[in-house]
Enzyme design. Structure first.
Site, short mmCIF file in Angstrom:
data_model
loop_
_atom_site.label_atom_id
_atom_site.label_comp_id
_atom_site.label_asym_id
_atom_site.label_seq_id
_atom_site.Cartn_x
_atom_site.Cartn_y
_atom_site.Cartn_z
N LEU A 92 26.82 42.94 45.34
CA LEU A 92 26.96 41.55 45.80
C LEU A 92 26.22 40.67 44.78
CD1 LEU A 92 27.98 39.60 47.92
CD2 LEU A 92 25.99 40.15 49.33
N HIS A 93 27.00 40.20 43.77
CA HIS A 93 26.40 39.61 42.57
C HIS A 93 25.74 38.24 42.80
CE1 HIS A 93 28.73 42.59 40.24
NE2 HIS A 93 29.79 42.21 40.90
N ASP A 94 26.58 37.23 43.09
CA ASP A 94 26.14 35.84 42.91
C ASP A 94 25.02 35.38 43.85
OD1 ASP A 94 27.87 35.58 40.80
OD2 ASP A 94 29.44 34.59 41.97
#
Ligand code: BDR
Ligand code: CA
Length: 313
Positions: free
Chosen positions: A241-243
């Site tokens: 879950l990058h951002d």
């Protein structure tokens, strides 16, 4: 006092969670505006998605500006294969009633920074860096107004996710990334090396569904859609879950560890286009220009997400 932020984004399921995390944290973060950029899908659709997310959060006075519809020099590259045709596949969110601001997103960034005090504004970059680079090239005097640019992008130890050596956001507009990392403002880079530690396992995903609000349900549906590509690719227990890591960093930087190093962007080679050449071990005498994050406390990250997101409708 709340930190004044601008979020530049291409939503994107993980961008959407980042926006929601910021919108759920008004005591710490004053969101001056959201600027959209071409990235995961085209600009018009990314802008529609940003408006939908703002409406989902109930914070309908949040201003959304559309920025650049293509990278500075390259042919646009998108990621429907990850995010779906809409860029935000999963939940069935209604079209937003709120609309985009008339001003171009780059003008908004330039004007906001021109009117700010030195070091007053933090920029959160969740997509290709086109808008931010354009603003810096047009008005270089804005750089000292920036407190820091916290960006999700790059990767070194983990390699790339769109090519073997490049992460998507940097790959799409490497010339823009090159401008940004050399602009002189403090840069915090949250690369794949960090986000690949922040996996949305089944249990963590279920916690979103269990929040008992519309936001939690929508996030569960979004991430259930977007994870299918990564699960097949990596065969891990969950998708990164990058951002939202960018917003989590602003809320609790101690959740992350990293170091100030030199990072250069590959713009010449086609083979390694957009590679973030990170001198993590200090083997050159190039000037340090980026605080490069290396680790995250993933349990604390997911706990923060659920603690905050439960505050939204
Ligand atoms: C980045 O690329 C996009 O697809 C995501 O939204 C994230 O910003 C990860 O490489
Ligand atoms: Ca993104």
């Amino acid at each position: 006092m709340a930190t004044k932020i601008i979020i530049d984004t291409d939503p994107g399921q993980d961008d959407a969670v980042a926006l929601l995390l910021a919108l759920a944290s008004p005591d710490e973060l004053e969101l001056l505006g959201i600027v959209t950029v071409a990235g995961n899908v085209g600009l018009a659709q990314n802008s529609r998605n940003a408006l939908k997310i703002v409406e989902l959060s109930g914070k309908i006075n949040t201003k959304v500006y559309a920025g650049c519809d293509r990278p500075i020099r390259r042919v646009p590259v998108t990621a429907e294969h990850v995010h779906g045709q809409s860029g935000l596949d999963g939940p069935n969110l209604p079209d937003a009633k709120i609309t985009l601001q008339d001003m171009h997103g780059v003008d908004f960034i330039v004007q906001t920074l021109q009117n700010a005090a030195p070091g007053e504004i933090t920029i959160c970059a969740l997509g290709p860096l086109t808008n931010i680079a354009m603003a810096l090239v047009r008005a270089p005097e804005i750089a000292p107004k920036i407190k820091q640019i916290v960006l999700m992008g790059g990767g070194y130890f983990e390699g790339g996710n769109i090519t073997p050596t490049a992460e998507f956001n940097i790959y799409v507009d490497p010339e823009a990334a090159d401008v940004v990392v050399h602009c002189g403002a403090p840069i915090v880079m949250i690369p794949l090396d960090v986000t690949h530690q922040a996996l949305a396992t089944k249990e963590r995903l279920a916690n979103f569904a269990d929040l008992g609000n519309k936001t939690g349900t929508a996030i569960h549906q979004m991430l259930t859609f977007s994870e299918r590509f990564d699960l097949e690719k990596y065969q891990w227990q969950g998708a990164p879950l990058h951002d939202p890591c960018v917003i989590a960093y602003l809320l609790d930087p101690d959740m992350f560890t990293g170091r100030l190093i030199n990072v250069e962007i590959e713009v010449d080679s086609e083979l390694t286009r957009g590679m973030t050449v990170a001198d993590f071990w200090g083997v050159t005498d190039r000037n340090p220009n980026v605080t490069y994050m290396r680790h995250i406390d993933a349990d604390a990250y997911y706990a923060m997400l659920t603690d905050r997101l439960v505050r939204l409708p």
